[in-house]
Design an enzyme around this catalytic site. Structure first.
Site, PDB file in Angstrom:
ATOM      1  N   ARG A 149      -3.010  -9.260   5.757  1.00 46.15           N
ATOM      2  CA  ARG A 149      -3.216 -10.333   4.424  1.00 46.15           C
ATOM      3  C   ARG A 149      -2.323  -8.760   3.652  1.00 46.15           C
ATOM      4  O   ARG A 149      -2.195  -8.036   3.396  1.00 46.15           O
ATOM      5  CB  ARG A 149      -4.667  -8.942   4.270  1.00 46.15           C
ATOM      6  CG  ARG A 149      -5.160  -9.473   2.503  1.00 46.15           C
ATOM      7  CD  ARG A 149      -6.480  -8.526   2.639  1.00 46.15           C
ATOM      8  NE  ARG A 149      -7.247  -8.277   1.476  1.00 46.15           N
ATOM      9  CZ  ARG A 149      -7.133  -7.479   1.104  1.00 46.15           C
ATOM     10  NH1 ARG A 149      -5.981  -7.025   0.249  1.00 46.15           N
ATOM     11  NH2 ARG A 149      -7.235  -8.109  -0.725  1.00 46.15           N
ATOM     12  N   LYS A 197       0.633  -1.194  -0.223  1.00 48.70           N
ATOM     13  CA  LYS A 197       0.211   0.336   0.168  1.00 48.70           C
ATOM     14  C   LYS A 197       1.124   1.162   0.038  1.00 48.70           C
ATOM     15  O   LYS A 197       2.168   0.834   0.608  1.00 48.70           O
ATOM     16  CB  LYS A 197      -1.015  -0.020   0.839  1.00 48.70           C
ATOM     17  CG  LYS A 197      -1.824  -1.202   1.139  1.00 48.70           C
ATOM     18  CD  LYS A 197      -3.170  -0.959   2.624  1.00 48.70           C
ATOM     19  CE  LYS A 197      -4.650  -1.669   2.245  1.00 48.70           C
ATOM     20  NZ  LYS A 197      -5.071  -1.705   2.848  1.00 48.70           N
TER      21      LYS A 197
HETATM   22  N1  HH2 Z   1      -6.934  -3.876   1.256  1.00 52.07           N
HETATM   23  C1  HH2 Z   1      -7.710  -4.856   0.426  1.00 52.07           C
HETATM   24  C2  HH2 Z   1      -9.102  -4.793  -0.271  1.00 52.07           C
HETATM   25  N2  HH2 Z   1      -9.347  -5.968   1.220  1.00 52.07           N
HETATM   26  N3  HH2 Z   1      -9.735  -6.237   2.981  1.00 52.07           N
HETATM   27  C3  HH2 Z   1      -9.750  -6.000   4.642  1.00 52.07           C
HETATM   28  N4  HH2 Z   1     -10.108  -6.645   5.436  1.00 52.07           N
HETATM   29  N5  HH2 Z   1      -7.890  -5.132   4.893  1.00 52.07           N
HETATM   30  C4  HH2 Z   1      -7.640  -5.244   3.805  1.00 52.07           C
HETATM   31  O1  HH2 Z   1      -6.615  -3.511   4.215  1.00 52.07           O
HETATM   32  C5  HH2 Z   1      -7.906  -4.546   2.778  1.00 52.07           C
HETATM   33  C6  HH2 Z   1      -8.909  -6.003   2.006  1.00 52.07           C
HETATM   34  C7  HH2 Z   1      -7.294  -3.699  -0.589  1.00 52.07           C
HETATM   35  O2  HH2 Z   1      -5.529  -4.665  -1.186  1.00 52.07           O
HETATM   36  P1  HH2 Z   1      -5.829  -4.767  -2.611  1.00 52.07           P
HETATM   37  O3  HH2 Z   1      -7.205  -6.078  -3.160  1.00 52.07           O
HETATM   38  O4  HH2 Z   1      -4.380  -5.949  -3.189  1.00 52.07           O
HETATM   39  O5  HH2 Z   1      -6.815  -4.208  -4.143  1.00 52.07           O
HETATM   40  P2  HH2 Z   1      -7.200  -3.874  -4.603  1.00 52.07           P
HETATM   41  O6  HH2 Z   1      -8.365  -3.830  -3.275  1.00 52.07           O
HETATM   42  O7  HH2 Z   1      -7.363  -2.724  -5.497  1.00 52.07           O
HETATM   43  O8  HH2 Z   1      -7.778  -4.769  -5.675  1.00 52.07           O
END
Ligand code: HH2
Length: 305
Positions: A275, A240
């Site tokens: 995660r 992030k």
């Molecule tokens: N961060 C993202 C998505 N889902 N769920 C939880 N519980 N906690 C988090 O910090 C979290 C989450 C964002 O990250 P990512 O899935 O890598 O990216 P994107 O939303 O662009 O798919």
């Protein structure tokens, strides 16, 4: 107890820490999953536009990636069909479901827990029917229908804190007291959700979701306050912007070392789950940390089968 549970204890043993953490889930399939220490949730984004891996795991590549995350030691694979990065536009439920459902169906019974990363009750319901074991909702189950879906299916849920919604959440996040507001929301929501019949709840402070760098750092410093409570805590900082800012790394794909450092901190502060995109790197780092924290004379950690 289903046979496919067999590989888990070995995986969990590899991640066991020297101090107790209230990690535990009961899934709709009736599986009791408990662990000590910090386990790893692997990220599988089946989206064209996720901020660090968009478009990389579509079609057959999603299954290859999921199996690689499982083999690298992920306890849970979090399957998402909608990016929630800052500025992201919402995706219709049918599109999201068309992305996640085939992946979930294909992975059921492959020796790993599956969570669906969604804000939409209709997607969560269909994903649970397809075999998902838990629901990860970045909007924190604010939608009463989401609570009903999880309670009805007997599915554990992750309640995450987010200020605003992804399209605009980073425009001007503001709190009078970020720690009090985020922790207060999470605890109240967890009580509400449990009271409505959801069998297990994880809490997540939601790093980067309507938060400045200072807000994120305040929440990380305050983790012991959150993990001291009765709810297992999930922390997600993988690749992030805060890692990029702290380490001066503009490219999200290059942020795994900083993500590992941050998640080791979270584990030491009592997080039950992290995660992450880079599962193998995190499992290795967590194992070393666990070994260093083991009391003298403790049995060495087993190697993976
Ligand atoms: N961060 C993202 C998505 N889902 N769920 C939880 N519980 N906690 C988090 O910090 C979290 C989450 C964002 O990250 P990512 O899935 O890598 O990216 P994107 O939303 O662009 O798919």
């Amino acid at each position: 107890m289903p046979e496919r549970q067999a590989p888990w204890p070995q995986q969990l043993h590899r991640l066991t820490f020297g101090f107790p953490v209230p990690g535990g889930l009961r899934t709709p399939q009736g599986w009791e999953v408990t662990w000590r220490g910090c386990a790893v949730m692997g990220i599988l984004n089946v989206t064209p536009d996720s901020f660090s891996d968009g478009g990389r795991h579509l079609g057959a590549a999603a299954l290859t990636q999921a199996r690689a995350l499982r083999d690298a030691g992920a306890l849970i694979i979090d399957v998402g069909g909608e990016s929630t990065r800052p500025g992201a536009e919402p995706v219709p439920a049918e599109v999201e479901l068309d992305r996640v459902r085939p992946v979930l169906r294909a992975l059921v019974g492959e020796g790993v827990l599956l969570s669906v990363d969604t804000r939409k009750p209709e997607v969560a319901r269909a994903a649970l029917e397809a075999g998902a074991h838990l629901v990860n909702d970045v909007s924190g189950l604010r939608d009463p229908q989401m609570v009903q879906v999880c309670a009805g299916a007997g599915a554990p849920a992750c309640v995450m804190h987010m200020q605003g919604e992804p399209r605009t959440m980073q425009d001007a996040p503001h709190y009078a007291d970020v720690v009090a507001e985020v922790h207060g929301f999470l605890r109240a929501q967890a009580e509400r959700v449990r009271g409505a019949g959801v069998p297990a709840v994880l809490l997540d402070p939601g790093l980067g979701f309507g938060k400045t760098l200072e807000h994120n750092l305040a929440l990380l410093r305050a983790l012991p306050d959150l993990t001291a409570g009765e709810w297992p805590v999930l922390v997600g900082a993988s690749r992030k912007g805060l890692v990029g800012r702290l380490a001066d790394v503009p490219d999200p794909a290059q942020r795994d070392p900083g993500s590992v450092a941050l998640h080791l901190h979270a584990a030491r502060q009592g997080a039950a789950l992290v995660r992450v995109h880079a599962v193998a790197e995190h499992v290795q780092a967590l194992r070393v940390q666990a070994a260093l924290e083991s009391p003298p004379g403790a049995a060495p950690l087993q190697s993976p089968a």
